[in-house]
Design an enzyme around this catalytic site. Structure first.
Site, PDB file in Angstrom:
ATOM      1  N   GLY A   1       0.689  -1.228   0.098  1.00 54.34           N
ATOM      2  CA  GLY A   1       0.105  -0.040  -0.080  1.00 54.34           C
ATOM      3  C   GLY A   1       0.826   1.140   0.057  1.00 54.34           C
TER       4      GLY A   1
ATOM      5  N   GLY B   1       0.262   4.400   0.039  1.00 51.54           N
ATOM      6  CA  GLY B   1      -0.710   5.940   0.168  1.00 51.54           C
ATOM      7  C   GLY B   1       0.022   6.705   0.979  1.00 51.54           C
TER       8      GLY B   1
ATOM      9  N   GLY C   1       2.116   4.601   3.564  1.00 49.92           N
ATOM     10  CA  GLY C   1       3.250   3.720   2.955  1.00 49.92           C
ATOM     11  C   GLY C   1       4.137   4.421   1.908  1.00 49.92           C
TER      12      GLY C   1
ATOM     13  CG  ASN D   1      -4.614   5.330  13.144  1.00 53.97           C
ATOM     14  OD1 ASN D   1      -3.677   5.452  13.821  1.00 53.97           O
ATOM     15  ND2 ASN D   1      -5.231   6.486  12.574  1.00 53.97           N
TER      16      ASN D   1
ATOM     17  CE  LYS E   1      -2.446   8.456  16.113  1.00 54.93           C
ATOM     18  NZ  LYS E   1      -2.401   7.662  14.771  1.00 54.93           N
TER      19      LYS E   1
ATOM     20  CG  ASN F   1      -7.156   8.009  15.230  1.00 54.82           C
ATOM     21  OD1 ASN F   1      -7.102   8.993  14.911  1.00 54.82           O
ATOM     22  ND2 ASN F   1      -6.536   7.068  15.736  1.00 54.82           N
TER      23      ASN F   1
ATOM     24  CB  SER G   1      -7.643   9.348   7.934  1.00 52.25           C
ATOM     25  OG  SER G   1      -7.726   8.476   6.949  1.00 52.25           O
TER      26      SER G   1
ATOM     27  CD  GLU H   1      -8.233   3.491   8.796  1.00 57.85           C
ATOM     28  OE1 GLU H   1      -8.049   4.657   9.187  1.00 57.85           O
ATOM     29  OE2 GLU H   1      -7.448   2.292   8.585  1.00 57.85           O
TER      30      GLU H   1
END
Ligand SMILES: NC(=O)c1ccc[n+]([C@@H]2O[C@H](COP(=O)([O-])OP(=O)(O)OC[C@H]3O[C@@H](n4cnc5c(N)ncnc54)[C@H](OP(=O)(O)O)[C@@H]3O)[C@@H](O)[C@H]2O)c1
Length: 304
Positions: free
Chosen positions: A15, A17, A20, A105, A184, A188, A254, A266
């Site tokens: 990946g 993106g 990555g 994540n 973390k 999120n 994101s 996600e």
């Protein structure tokens, strides 16, 4: 300064993106390892915009998992919900001696990835840097405040640290990884759903009424995190909000950008993971459940 290890590893980045692209670009530019990118669209060179300046690096990229061989390291950098679709890469890249570092994540990286990893060691990585894919062959890297990547302070974590020697990515060893991962996740858990649902950038979190909602969502998530073994402080919610307010209100998340683009978000790895863990411990999380129902409804109507 300690000497940089001269151990050369084979590394596959799955990946290319925002995240990555940065790890592949940094590793390829350092030239210490044999790096391949596992991608859906062919690419020959990658431009990396980084704090020290912009570099263009040649990058070996493969589009067919059957073309790959087993590697020392596979760095999984897809979105969480793209893990299963990326599993043919893992099946071809992994041997029992392979380490799979999951740069995604959430908190359930090992459970999510191990079924596809053919007995390889799977390790979660907390990502603190900001990656932004500007084009298919161009990515921007903004450094985190203190560290860019955090891993558990164990043999795998130390090997991961060695892998990134000579690159600008600062890897930190965390001796209470569960707590760090939940810390973390707390950020999120509020910023992602609320920006995605309101279709507003992080400035929306500064509204008094939204702050009250954030605190309620956080209080539930903190109780769940503690039940999962995270050593979360009594003022953890205040700290999480304070951390959020260090970010510019102009920033999106994101999840916000995915919703804006009509892509899958996600959801299950963030709010879904909190609600699933709450159910395991018999903890009521009505605010998180409400966010989850709305996000799932949006995802069901979004593209793949
Ligand atoms: N971006 C950040 O600053 C940031 C910060 C912290 C954590 N994270 C986390 O890091 C993870 C990665 O996020 P991201 O922002 O890098 O996502 P992203 O920009 O959407 O990148 C995901 C990449 O995975 C590729 N991909 C998906 N399925 C694939 C497959 N089957 N084979 C090969 N490639 C495949 C996509 O390819 P296509 O281009 O072909 O779609 C895309 O390039 C997420 O869990 C995210 O929450 C991101």
């Amino acid at each position: 300064m300690p000497a940089i290890s001269n151990l050369r590893s084979s590394v596959a980045v799955i990946g290319l993106g925002s995240i990555g692209g940065v790890v592949a670009g940094c590793l390829a530019a350092a030239g210490r390892h044999d790096v391949i990118a596992c991608v859906r669209q062919p690419i020959e060179r990658l431009t990396l915009e980084q704090p020290a300046g912009t570099v263009e690096v040649p990058l070996a990229a493969l589009t067919d998992p059957a073309q790959t061989k087993t590697v020392d390291w596979a760095l999984l950098c897809t979105k969480t919900h793209q893990t299963e679709a990326a599993s043919p890469w893992l099946e071809h890249l992994c041997a029992p001696s392979t380490r799979v570092a999951v740069l995604q994540n959430g908190i359930d990286q090992v459970a999510r990835v191990a079924p596809f990893a053919d007995g390889a060691t799977v390790m979660p990585v907390i990502v603190y840097y900001n990656g932004e894919r500007l084009a298919q062959n161009r990515v921007r890297f903004r450094q985190g405040a203190h560290a860019d990547l955090v891993v558990a302070d164990d043999d795998n974590g130390r090997a991961f640290t060695t892998l990134f020697e000579g690159t600008p990515l600062r890897v930190q060893l965390g001796n209470d990884f569960v707590t760090l991962a939940w810390r973390k996740l707390l950020i999120n858990a509020i910023a992602s759903p609320i920006t995605a649902l309101t279709l507003q950038r992080q400035a929306v979190l500064r509204r008094t009424d939204v702050q009250a909602l954030c605190r309620a969502v956080l209080d539930e998530a903190i109780a769940v995190g503690r039940a999962e073994g995270a050593q979360l402080a009594t003022d953890e919610g205040v700290r999480a909000m304070a951390t959020l307010f260090t970010f510019s209100g102009e920033l999106g998340t994101s999840m916000y950008f995915d919703r804006l683009a009509g892509r899958q978000m996600e959801v299950e790895a963030l709010t879904g993971a909190i609600v699933a863990a709450a159910e395991r411990h018999g903890i009521a999380t009505p605010y998180n459940c409400a966010l989850l129902a709305l996000l799932r409804a949006i995802n069901d109507g979004a593209g793949k």
